[in-house]
Design a protein around this motif. Structure first.
Motif, PDB file in Angstrom:
ATOM      1  N   UNK A   1       0.827  -1.204   0.000  1.00 53.32           N
ATOM      2  CA  UNK A   1       0.000   0.000   0.000  1.00 53.32           C
ATOM      3  C   UNK A   1       0.862   1.256   0.000  1.00 53.32           C
ATOM      4  N   UNK A   2       2.186   1.095   0.139  1.00 54.32           N
ATOM      5  CA  UNK A   2       3.103   2.233   0.149  1.00 54.32           C
ATOM      6  C   UNK A   2       3.173   2.856  -1.240  1.00 54.32           C
ATOM      7  N   UNK A   3       3.070   4.201  -1.306  1.00 59.28           N
ATOM      8  CA  UNK A   3       3.209   4.852  -2.609  1.00 59.28           C
ATOM      9  C   UNK A   3       4.629   4.669  -3.133  1.00 59.28           C
ATOM     10  N   UNK A   4       4.766   4.604  -4.429  1.00 58.95           N
ATOM     11  CA  UNK A   4       6.069   4.428  -5.053  1.00 58.95           C
ATOM     12  C   UNK A   4       6.861   5.735  -5.007  1.00 58.95           C
ATOM     13  N   UNK A   5       8.169   5.611  -5.238  1.00 53.08           N
ATOM     14  CA  UNK A   5       9.019   6.801  -5.313  1.00 53.08           C
ATOM     15  C   UNK A   5       8.540   7.705  -6.445  1.00 53.08           C
ATOM     16  N   UNK A   6       8.097   7.100  -7.538  1.00 54.32           N
ATOM     17  CA  UNK A   6       7.588   7.900  -8.662  1.00 54.32           C
ATOM     18  C   UNK A   6       6.327   8.654  -8.255  1.00 54.32           C
ATOM     19  N   UNK A   7       5.492   8.022  -7.424  1.00 56.01           N
ATOM     20  CA  UNK A   7       4.279   8.684  -6.945  1.00 56.01           C
ATOM     21  C   UNK A   7       4.599   9.869  -6.056  1.00 56.01           C
ATOM     22  N   UNK A   8       5.602   9.715  -5.182  1.00 51.09           N
ATOM     23  CA  UNK A   8       6.022  10.828  -4.332  1.00 51.09           C
ATOM     24  C   UNK A   8       6.564  11.962  -5.190  1.00 51.09           C
ATOM     25  N   UNK A   9       7.371  11.603  -6.176  1.00 49.76           N
ATOM     26  CA  UNK A   9       7.960  12.612  -7.064  1.00 49.76           C
ATOM     27  C   UNK A   9       6.863  13.365  -7.814  1.00 49.76           C
ATOM     28  N   UNK A  10       5.893  12.642  -8.321  1.00 46.76           N
ATOM     29  CA  UNK A  10       4.793  13.274  -9.045  1.00 46.76           C
ATOM     30  C   UNK A  10       4.021  14.228  -8.135  1.00 46.76           C
ATOM     31  N   UNK A  11       3.723  13.783  -6.903  1.00 50.25           N
ATOM     32  CA  UNK A  11       3.008  14.647  -5.961  1.00 50.25           C
ATOM     33  C   UNK A  11       3.831  15.880  -5.605  1.00 50.25           C
ATOM     34  N   UNK A  12       5.141  15.694  -5.480  1.00 45.90           N
ATOM     35  CA  UNK A  12       6.034  16.810  -5.158  1.00 45.90           C
ATOM     36  C   UNK A  12       5.966  17.857  -6.277  1.00 45.90           C
ATOM     37  N   UNK A  13       6.181  17.418  -7.506  1.00 48.01           N
ATOM     38  CA  UNK A  13       6.165  18.341  -8.638  1.00 48.01           C
ATOM     39  C   UNK A  13       4.779  18.951  -8.833  1.00 48.01           C
ATOM     40  N   UNK A  14       3.754  18.113  -8.799  1.00 46.70           N
ATOM     41  CA  UNK A  14       2.390  18.586  -9.013  1.00 46.70           C
ATOM     42  C   UNK A  14       1.971  19.536  -7.892  1.00 46.70           C
ATOM     43  N   UNK A  15       2.332  19.225  -6.660  1.00 48.30           N
ATOM     44  CA  UNK A  15       1.983  20.092  -5.533  1.00 48.30           C
ATOM     45  C   UNK A  15       2.562  21.486  -5.691  1.00 48.30           C
ATOM     46  N   UNK A  16       3.822  21.559  -6.094  1.00 47.07           N
ATOM     47  CA  UNK A  16       4.474  22.859  -6.285  1.00 47.07           C
ATOM     48  C   UNK A  16       3.844  23.594  -7.466  1.00 47.07           C
ATOM     49  N   UNK A  17       3.674  22.900  -8.574  1.00 49.18           N
ATOM     50  CA  UNK A  17       3.093  23.535  -9.766  1.00 49.18           C
ATOM     51  C   UNK A  17       1.678  24.038  -9.483  1.00 49.18           C
ATOM     52  N   UNK A  18       0.867  23.211  -8.852  1.00 48.08           N
ATOM     53  CA  UNK A  18      -0.517  23.601  -8.562  1.00 48.08           C
ATOM     54  C   UNK A  18      -0.574  24.804  -7.636  1.00 48.08           C
TER      55      UNK A  18
ATOM     56  N   UNK B   1      11.070  23.926 -13.880  1.00 48.64           N
ATOM     57  CA  UNK B   1      11.152  22.478 -13.636  1.00 48.64           C
ATOM     58  C   UNK B   1      12.511  22.133 -13.039  1.00 48.64           C
ATOM     59  N   UNK B   2      13.571  22.741 -13.558  1.00 47.85           N
ATOM     60  CA  UNK B   2      14.919  22.499 -13.002  1.00 47.85           C
ATOM     61  C   UNK B   2      15.000  22.948 -11.552  1.00 47.85           C
ATOM     62  N   UNK B   3      14.348  24.056 -11.219  1.00 51.58           N
ATOM     63  CA  UNK B   3      14.356  24.534  -9.841  1.00 51.58           C
ATOM     64  C   UNK B   3      13.626  23.550  -8.922  1.00 51.58           C
ATOM     65  N   UNK B   4      12.503  23.033  -9.368  1.00 53.35           N
ATOM     66  CA  UNK B   4      11.779  22.028  -8.577  1.00 53.35           C
ATOM     67  C   UNK B   4      12.664  20.798  -8.389  1.00 53.35           C
ATOM     68  N   UNK B   5      13.338  20.370  -9.444  1.00 54.43           N
ATOM     69  CA  UNK B   5      14.252  19.225  -9.330  1.00 54.43           C
ATOM     70  C   UNK B   5      15.373  19.508  -8.327  1.00 54.43           C
ATOM     71  N   UNK B   6      15.876  20.722  -8.329  1.00 56.25           N
ATOM     72  CA  UNK B   6      16.939  21.088  -7.378  1.00 56.25           C
ATOM     73  C   UNK B   6      16.419  21.038  -5.949  1.00 56.25           C
ATOM     74  N   UNK B   7      15.208  21.537  -5.720  1.00 59.18           N
ATOM     75  CA  UNK B   7      14.622  21.481  -4.375  1.00 59.18           C
ATOM     76  C   UNK B   7      14.423  20.032  -3.943  1.00 59.18           C
ATOM     77  N   UNK B   8      13.938  19.210  -4.865  1.00 55.97           N
ATOM     78  CA  UNK B   8      13.737  17.797  -4.550  1.00 55.97           C
ATOM     79  C   UNK B   8      15.076  17.122  -4.244  1.00 55.97           C
ATOM     80  N   UNK B   9      16.075  17.358  -5.076  1.00 61.18           N
ATOM     81  CA  UNK B   9      17.404  16.754  -4.875  1.00 61.18           C
ATOM     82  C   UNK B   9      18.041  17.196  -3.573  1.00 61.18           C
ATOM     83  N   UNK B  10      17.758  18.434  -3.164  1.00 67.75           N
ATOM     84  CA  UNK B  10      18.300  18.958  -1.909  1.00 67.75           C
ATOM     85  C   UNK B  10      17.536  18.424  -0.701  1.00 67.75           C
ATOM     86  N   UNK B  11      16.462  17.683  -0.958  1.00 66.32           N
ATOM     87  CA  UNK B  11      15.680  17.097   0.132  1.00 66.32           C
ATOM     88  C   UNK B  11      14.788  18.099   0.846  1.00 66.32           C
ATOM     89  N   UNK B  12      14.442  19.181   0.171  1.00 68.15           N
ATOM     90  CA  UNK B  12      13.557  20.177   0.795  1.00 68.15           C
ATOM     91  C   UNK B  12      12.138  19.619   0.775  1.00 68.15           C
TER      92      UNK B  12
END
Length: 112
Positions: free
Chosen positions: A3-20, A37-48
């Motif tokens: 029932x655990x969401x996948x890493x791809x699901x977390x990534x999608x929610x992260x990007x979609x949450x910021x964009x929305x 998009x690159x800035x969102x990737x940088x925030x994600x990579x930095x673990x923010x």
């Protein structure tokens, strides 16, 4: 099956949450640029955490020049970079921001 969401699901929610949230705060239809998009990737990579980024977006829009007038319209996510960094430097976010009505945990990075 887990029932655990996948890493791809977390990534999608992260990007979609910021964009929305950015689009909602901006108050007009908008497409994120490749630089955004690159800035969102940088925030994600930095673990923010997503809630930290969302709080930073809200802070940036609250302080934008010309609030309520078109000349002060924020046109790029990079305008919010400093506010996100300030929230990150202040430590844990003071509140959780949810894009999904009625489900405050839906957009937490990694869930809690």
């Amino acid at each position: 099956m887990s029932d655990e969401p996948s890493a791809a699901g977390f990534r999608e929610r992260y990007f979609r949450g910021i964009a929305d949230r950015f689009i909602a705060l901006r108050g007009a239809p908008f497409s994120l640029s490749p630089a955004d998009i690159c800035l969102i990737e940088a925030w994600e990579s930095a673990g923010i955490p997503l809630e930290t980024v969302l709080e930073g977006l809200e802070a940036a829009f609250a302080l934008r020049p010309g609030r309520g007038r078109a000349p002060g319209k924020i046109r790029t996510l990079s305008f919010c970079r400093a506010a996100v960094e300030r929230v990150k430097a202040d430590g844990a976010p003071r509140r959780v921001v949810s894009i999904v009505a009625g489900d405050p945990a839906a957009y937490l990075w990694g869930g809690e």
